[in-house]
Design a protein around this motif. Structure first.
Motif, PDB file in Angstrom:
ATOM      1  N   ILE A  87       2.703  -7.525  -4.118  1.00  0.00           N
ATOM      2  CA  ILE A  87       1.560  -7.523  -5.016  1.00  0.00           C
ATOM      3  C   ILE A  87       1.071  -6.084  -5.038  1.00  0.00           C
ATOM      4  CG2 ILE A  87       0.915  -9.936  -4.802  1.00  0.00           C
ATOM      5  CD1 ILE A  87      -1.113  -9.191  -2.736  1.00  0.00           C
ATOM      6  N   ALA A  88       0.568  -5.639  -6.189  1.00  0.00           N
ATOM      7  CA  ALA A  88       0.163  -4.248  -6.336  1.00  0.00           C
ATOM      8  C   ALA A  88      -1.286  -4.178  -6.795  1.00  0.00           C
ATOM      9  CB  ALA A  88       1.069  -3.539  -7.335  1.00  0.00           C
ATOM     10  N   PHE A  89      -2.017  -3.233  -6.217  1.00  0.00           N
ATOM     11  CA  PHE A  89      -3.400  -2.981  -6.591  1.00  0.00           C
ATOM     12  C   PHE A  89      -3.511  -1.534  -7.042  1.00  0.00           C
ATOM     13  CE2 PHE A  89      -4.069  -6.022  -2.874  1.00  0.00           C
ATOM     14  CZ  PHE A  89      -4.123  -7.154  -3.677  1.00  0.00           C
ATOM     15  N   THR A  90      -4.140  -1.319  -8.186  1.00  0.00           N
ATOM     16  CA  THR A  90      -4.339   0.038  -8.663  1.00  0.00           C
ATOM     17  C   THR A  90      -5.691   0.571  -8.208  1.00  0.00           C
ATOM     18  OG1 THR A  90      -5.209  -0.742 -10.780  1.00  0.00           O
ATOM     19  CG2 THR A  90      -2.863  -0.233 -10.691  1.00  0.00           C
ATOM     20  N   ALA A 143      -7.666   4.129  -0.043  1.00  0.00           N
ATOM     21  CA  ALA A 143      -7.363   2.698   0.010  1.00  0.00           C
ATOM     22  C   ALA A 143      -6.347   2.403   1.102  1.00  0.00           C
ATOM     23  CB  ALA A 143      -6.843   2.229  -1.350  1.00  0.00           C
ATOM     24  N   HIS A 144      -5.374   3.277   1.236  1.00  0.00           N
ATOM     25  CA  HIS A 144      -4.338   3.128   2.263  1.00  0.00           C
ATOM     26  C   HIS A 144      -4.984   3.195   3.655  1.00  0.00           C
ATOM     27  CE1 HIS A 144      -0.107   3.473   3.580  1.00  0.00           C
ATOM     28  NE2 HIS A 144      -0.563   4.276   4.516  1.00  0.00           N
ATOM     29  N   ALA A 145      -5.841   4.178   3.880  1.00  0.00           N
ATOM     30  CA  ALA A 145      -6.523   4.323   5.180  1.00  0.00           C
ATOM     31  C   ALA A 145      -7.388   3.108   5.475  1.00  0.00           C
ATOM     32  CB  ALA A 145      -7.360   5.602   5.188  1.00  0.00           C
ATOM     33  N   SER A 149       2.502 -10.347   4.011  1.00  0.00           N
ATOM     34  CA  SER A 149       2.659  -9.978   2.601  1.00  0.00           C
ATOM     35  C   SER A 149       2.760  -8.463   2.435  1.00  0.00           C
ATOM     36  CB  SER A 149       1.525 -10.556   1.750  1.00  0.00           C
ATOM     37  OG  SER A 149       0.272 -10.220   2.274  1.00  0.00           O
ATOM     38  N   LEU A 150       3.476  -8.066   1.406  1.00  0.00           N
ATOM     39  CA  LEU A 150       3.725  -6.662   1.091  1.00  0.00           C
ATOM     40  C   LEU A 150       2.808  -6.250  -0.048  1.00  0.00           C
ATOM     41  CD1 LEU A 150       5.452  -4.039   1.197  1.00  0.00           C
ATOM     42  CD2 LEU A 150       7.105  -5.211  -0.278  1.00  0.00           C
ATOM     43  N   VAL A 151       2.071  -5.165   0.158  1.00  0.00           N
ATOM     44  CA  VAL A 151       1.119  -4.677  -0.857  1.00  0.00           C
ATOM     45  C   VAL A 151       1.450  -3.234  -1.215  1.00  0.00           C
ATOM     46  CG1 VAL A 151      -1.294  -4.085  -1.306  1.00  0.00           C
ATOM     47  CG2 VAL A 151      -0.737  -6.246  -0.170  1.00  0.00           C
ATOM     48  N   GLU A 152       1.531  -2.998  -2.524  1.00  0.00           N
ATOM     49  CA  GLU A 152       1.648  -1.638  -3.045  1.00  0.00           C
ATOM     50  C   GLU A 152       0.260  -1.203  -3.482  1.00  0.00           C
ATOM     51  OE1 GLU A 152       3.327   0.769  -6.941  1.00  0.00           O
ATOM     52  OE2 GLU A 152       4.198  -1.192  -6.479  1.00  0.00           O
ATOM     53  N   LEU A 153      -0.129   0.001  -3.085  1.00  0.00           N
ATOM     54  CA  LEU A 153      -1.364   0.620  -3.565  1.00  0.00           C
ATOM     55  C   LEU A 153      -0.931   1.776  -4.452  1.00  0.00           C
ATOM     56  CD1 LEU A 153      -3.182   0.653  -0.132  1.00  0.00           C
ATOM     57  CD2 LEU A 153      -3.587  -0.929  -2.042  1.00  0.00           C
ATOM     58  N   CYS A 154      -1.461   1.838  -5.662  1.00  0.00           N
ATOM     59  CA  CYS A 154      -0.982   2.856  -6.593  1.00  0.00           C
ATOM     60  C   CYS A 154      -2.053   3.259  -7.594  1.00  0.00           C
ATOM     61  CB  CYS A 154       0.255   2.354  -7.332  1.00  0.00           C
ATOM     62  SG  CYS A 154       0.008   0.829  -8.251  1.00  0.00           S
ATOM     63  N   ALA A 174      -9.849  -5.053   3.812  1.00  0.00           N
ATOM     64  CA  ALA A 174      -8.850  -4.024   3.519  1.00  0.00           C
ATOM     65  C   ALA A 174      -8.926  -3.501   2.093  1.00  0.00           C
ATOM     66  CB  ALA A 174      -7.443  -4.574   3.787  1.00  0.00           C
ATOM     67  N   PHE A 175      -9.221  -4.381   1.144  1.00  0.00           N
ATOM     68  CA  PHE A 175      -9.117  -3.991  -0.260  1.00  0.00           C
ATOM     69  C   PHE A 175     -10.414  -4.163  -1.042  1.00  0.00           C
ATOM     70  CE2 PHE A 175      -4.895  -5.658   1.112  1.00  0.00           C
ATOM     71  CZ  PHE A 175      -4.277  -4.427   1.243  1.00  0.00           C
TER      72      PHE A 175
END
Length: 130
Positions: free
Chosen positions: A77-80, A87-89, A120-125, A23-24
């Motif tokens: 958790i957040a990934f830039t 990244a979302h797709a 788990s909750l992930v923010e993509l930003c 995914a990431f």
């Protein structure tokens, strides 16, 4: 003091490592032969996964298993990334659930939220401009 680890307790460590790789795009750093603990290469701070039974060994009183909670837990958790939409797709294609599609925030940052199969909750930003 230095922030060293984030450890997420999950039902299947190998499955979470595999998901985060697909995914990431992170690389697996380590998976213990017991299958109860593993880490990803994510930069200066280690992102690790541990089996729920390790939590039971580490402290008494239990915890809320994110994968059994109908709503995400109140932490993320957040990934830039420079391309949040891509990244979302990719995360959705790997099995994440969309919580919020990419959107431009008033302060100029593009942000989206996904929930991983382990809960788990992930923010993509995009990075915040200084």
């Amino acid at each position: 003091m230095q922030f060293a680890y984030t450890i997420i307790y999950v039902p299947d460590v190998a499955a979470s490592l595999d998901f985060f790789e697909r995914a990431f795009g992170f690389n697996r750093k380590f998976l213990h032969e017991s299958g109860t603990y593993g880490e990803l290469e994510t930069g200066a701070t280690t992102l690790a996964f541990a089996a729920h039974e390790l939590a039971d060994m580490n402290y008494s009183g239990g915890h809320i298993a994110a994968h059994t909670s109908p709503k995400p837990l109140g932490m993320e958790i957040a990934f830039t990334t420079d391309d949040v939409a891509a990244a979302h797709a990719r995360a959705l294609a790997a099995g994440a659930t969309e919580l919020s599609a990419p959107i431009a925030k008033p302060w100029g940052q593009v942000v989206s939220y996904v929930r991983c199969p382990d809960g788990s909750l992930v923010e993509l930003c995009t990075p915040i401009a200084a």
